[in-house]
Enzyme design. Structure first.
Site, PDB file in Angstrom:
ATOM      1  N   MET A  95     -12.276   4.719  -0.135  1.00 54.19           N
ATOM      2  CA  MET A  95     -13.008   5.419   1.390  1.00 54.19           C
ATOM      3  C   MET A  95     -13.505   6.315   1.127  1.00 54.19           C
ATOM      4  SD  MET A  95      -9.827   3.202   3.543  1.00 54.19           S
ATOM      5  CE  MET A  95      -8.349   3.052   2.730  1.00 54.19           C
TER       6      MET A  95
ATOM      7  N   ASP B 224      -5.027   3.741  -1.574  1.00 52.72           N
ATOM      8  CA  ASP B 224      -5.683   4.014  -0.431  1.00 52.72           C
ATOM      9  C   ASP B 224      -6.492   5.481   0.051  1.00 52.72           C
ATOM     10  OD1 ASP B 224      -5.577   1.813   1.707  1.00 52.72           O
ATOM     11  OD2 ASP B 224      -4.385   2.112   1.870  1.00 52.72           O
TER      12      ASP B 224
ATOM     13  N   SER C 290       0.693  -1.246   0.270  1.00 53.49           N
ATOM     14  CA  SER C 290       0.117   0.026  -0.101  1.00 53.49           C
ATOM     15  C   SER C 290       0.949   1.225   0.175  1.00 53.49           C
ATOM     16  CB  SER C 290      -0.515  -0.211   1.486  1.00 53.49           C
ATOM     17  OG  SER C 290      -1.454   1.641   1.588  1.00 53.49           O
TER      18      SER C 290
ATOM     19  N   HIS D  58      -8.491   1.216  -3.645  1.00 52.74           N
ATOM     20  CA  HIS D  58     -10.056   0.913  -2.211  1.00 52.74           C
ATOM     21  C   HIS D  58     -10.377   2.238  -2.010  1.00 52.74           C
ATOM     22  CE1 HIS D  58      -9.709   0.129   2.092  1.00 52.74           C
ATOM     23  NE2 HIS D  58     -10.969   0.587   1.970  1.00 52.74           N
TER      24      HIS D  58
ATOM     25  N   MET E 254      -8.789   8.249   0.095  1.00 56.69           N
ATOM     26  CA  MET E 254      -9.890   8.912   1.699  1.00 56.69           C
ATOM     27  C   MET E 254     -10.156  10.403   1.157  1.00 56.69           C
ATOM     28  SD  MET E 254      -7.447   7.342   4.048  1.00 56.69           S
ATOM     29  CE  MET E 254      -6.602   5.945   4.187  1.00 56.69           C
TER      30      MET E 254
ATOM     31  N   ASP F 153      -6.918  -6.490   4.867  1.00 61.20           N
ATOM     32  CA  ASP F 153      -5.505  -4.947   5.042  1.00 61.20           C
ATOM     33  C   ASP F 153      -5.721  -3.674   6.661  1.00 61.20           C
ATOM     34  OD1 ASP F 153      -4.719  -2.026   4.809  1.00 61.20           O
ATOM     35  OD2 ASP F 153      -6.061  -1.871   3.476  1.00 61.20           O
TER      36      ASP F 153
ATOM     37  N   HIS G  14      -1.603  -1.774  -4.632  1.00 62.40           N
ATOM     38  CA  HIS G  14      -2.618  -0.770  -3.332  1.00 62.40           C
ATOM     39  C   HIS G  14      -2.885   0.982  -3.467  1.00 62.40           C
ATOM     40  CE1 HIS G  14      -6.472  -1.960  -0.924  1.00 62.40           C
ATOM     41  NE2 HIS G  14      -5.605  -0.922  -0.161  1.00 62.40           N
TER      42      HIS G  14
ATOM     43  N   MET H 202     -11.192  -5.665   6.417  1.00 64.15           N
ATOM     44  CA  MET H 202     -10.290  -4.845   7.600  1.00 64.15           C
ATOM     45  C   MET H 202     -10.300  -5.243   8.270  1.00 64.15           C
ATOM     46  SD  MET H 202      -9.902  -1.625   5.311  1.00 64.15           S
ATOM     47  CE  MET H 202      -8.735  -0.998   6.320  1.00 64.15           C
TER      48      MET H 202
END
Length: 222
Positions: A67, A34, A7, A65, A36, A174, A32, A136
């Site tokens: 979020m 993340d 990540s 991913h 947000m 994760d 990966h 998660m």
């Protein structure tokens, strides 16, 4: 096959390209991201522009991913930028079937994510349509958090659910994953391991990636 997904949330962004190249040389299978937005989780990271930049220089699949709020609005942008895998949270995507079909219709693998405090039963129906499920093992929002130990039991139960509903689904995990707990997670049924600080906090990122990948490969053969 057990897949390693470093990540970049934990990478040094001053040296991001260099560090992505290091994990690729070390044997990473997926990169990966993340993503947000400061609304669904209390942090803001990056968007499609960064993913697109890495896609131009990296041959590995890119895993976004999301979020974020209003995921459906941004999914086409992430696919256009080069995302090969896209996952969204069950907690803030009430029309999960439609969202998963949107992702698949655009040519990417579709995943459903579940937070530590959400009952596994909530994603049961989504398992019929997803390509992968992301469990998660920390509360999403920040890297470097401590692994929630109860996640091992949740992973075992999720493995049973997946085996009975849709055995083709991959289980991704994760949060707080390190070299010293991957063995337990392999035995509990995980397929894809998202690791941030457990790779990028090391001086020799390439060697640390290689060490974890070697361990995953050995565990897979047992």
């Amino acid at each position: 096959m057990k897949l390693l997904a470093p990540s970049i949330l934990s990478a040094d962004f001053w040296r991001l390209g260099e560090q992505v190249e290091a994990v690729v040389r070390g044997g990473a299978d997926i990169i990966h991201f993340d993503v947000m937005d400061g609304h669904f989780v209390p942090n803001i990271t990056f968007g499609p522009v960064l993913l697109e930049s890495i896609k131009r220089h990296c041959h590995l699949p890119l895993d976004a991913h999301l979020m974020i709020e209003n995921a459906d609005k941004y999914i086409p942008e992430f696919v256009k930028a080069g995302a090969d895998w896209i996952s969204v949270h069950i907690e803030n995507n009430p029309h999960i079937h439609r969202t998963l079909q949107l992702i698949k219709g655009l040519g990417a693998k579709a995943g459903v994510v579940i937070n530590p405090g959400t009952s596994l039963h909530v994603i049961e129906e989504a398992l019929y349509y997803a390509d992968f499920v992301l469990l998660m093992s920390v509360n999403p929002g920040f890297g470097g958090q401590k692994f929630i130990e109860r996640s091992v039991d949740r992973l075992r139960k999720l493995r049973q659910m997946v085996n009975s509903i849709n055995p083709n689904i991959l289980i991704e995990i994760d949060g707080g994953i390190k070299e010293d707990n991957v063995s337990d997670l392999v035995r509990a049924g995980a397929d894809v391991f998202v690791i941030g600080s457990g790779i990028f906090s090391y001086e020799d990122i390439e060697e640390q990636t290689r060490r974890i990948k070697k361990k995953l490969t050995a565990l897979e053969a047992v």
